[in-house]
Write a protein that holds these residues in place. Sequence first.
Motif, PDB file in Angstrom:
ATOM      1  N   UNK A 266       0.833  -1.191   0.000  1.00  3.68           N
ATOM      2  CA  UNK A 266       0.000   0.000   0.000  1.00  3.68           C
ATOM      3  C   UNK A 266       0.877   1.253   0.000  1.00  3.68           C
ATOM      4  N   UNK A 267       0.239   2.404  -0.145  1.00  2.68           N
ATOM      5  CA  UNK A 267       1.000   3.652  -0.253  1.00  2.68           C
ATOM      6  C   UNK A 267       1.809   3.944   1.002  1.00  2.68           C
ATOM      7  N   UNK A 268       1.257   3.655   2.165  1.00  2.00           N
ATOM      8  CA  UNK A 268       1.979   3.909   3.425  1.00  2.00           C
ATOM      9  C   UNK A 268       3.228   3.039   3.521  1.00  2.00           C
ATOM     10  N   UNK A 269       3.081   1.781   3.132  1.00  2.00           N
ATOM     11  CA  UNK A 269       4.236   0.875   3.153  1.00  2.00           C
ATOM     12  C   UNK A 269       5.295   1.334   2.156  1.00  2.00           C
ATOM     13  N   UNK A 270       4.854   1.743   0.970  1.00  2.00           N
ATOM     14  CA  UNK A 270       5.783   2.268  -0.038  1.00  2.00           C
ATOM     15  C   UNK A 270       6.573   3.461   0.496  1.00  2.00           C
ATOM     16  N   UNK A 271       5.887   4.354   1.177  1.00  3.36           N
ATOM     17  CA  UNK A 271       6.533   5.551   1.720  1.00  3.36           C
ATOM     18  C   UNK A 271       7.551   5.176   2.801  1.00  3.36           C
ATOM     19  N   UNK A 272       7.198   4.203   3.644  1.00  4.07           N
ATOM     20  CA  UNK A 272       8.126   3.758   4.683  1.00  4.07           C
ATOM     21  C   UNK A 272       9.391   3.169   4.089  1.00  4.07           C
ATOM     22  N   UNK A 273       9.235   2.349   3.060  1.00  5.21           N
ATOM     23  CA  UNK A 273      10.399   1.762   2.394  1.00  5.21           C
ATOM     24  C   UNK A 273      11.229   2.844   1.711  1.00  5.21           C
ATOM     25  N   UNK A 274      10.556   3.797   1.092  1.00  4.57           N
ATOM     26  CA  UNK A 274      11.265   4.882   0.401  1.00  4.57           C
ATOM     27  C   UNK A 274      12.076   5.727   1.376  1.00  4.57           C
TER      28      UNK A 274
END
Length: 100
Positions: free
Chosen positions: A2-10
């Motif tokens: 999801x977008x939140x997970x993507x942001x955390x990884x980024x």
Amino acid sequence: MNEEEDMGLARMTPEISRRTLTLLRGLAGLEPPEQVPEEAMNAADAVFAEYGTDGLRVLVMTLAAWATAQIENVSELSGRSHEAVLDAMELACLEVDPEE
């Protein structure tokens, strides 16, 4: 993802990429070469301790991207196909552990 997970990884990617480069600088030419897996495991343990499984995911993604780029580079410079380069790598692994 999801977008939140993507942001955390980024957010963690720049730091883990820096650590990956530091690791590779330390591993290139390391003697004896048998120390490479131990040093790599120490780096993975440090990333896991600080960032958890998401950090390990970023570490693997970073290493996979860089390894793929280098396989393509070796392929181009040597005039061999990607598959031929990978076959040579696999053969080297089999020479180390012929039971596989």
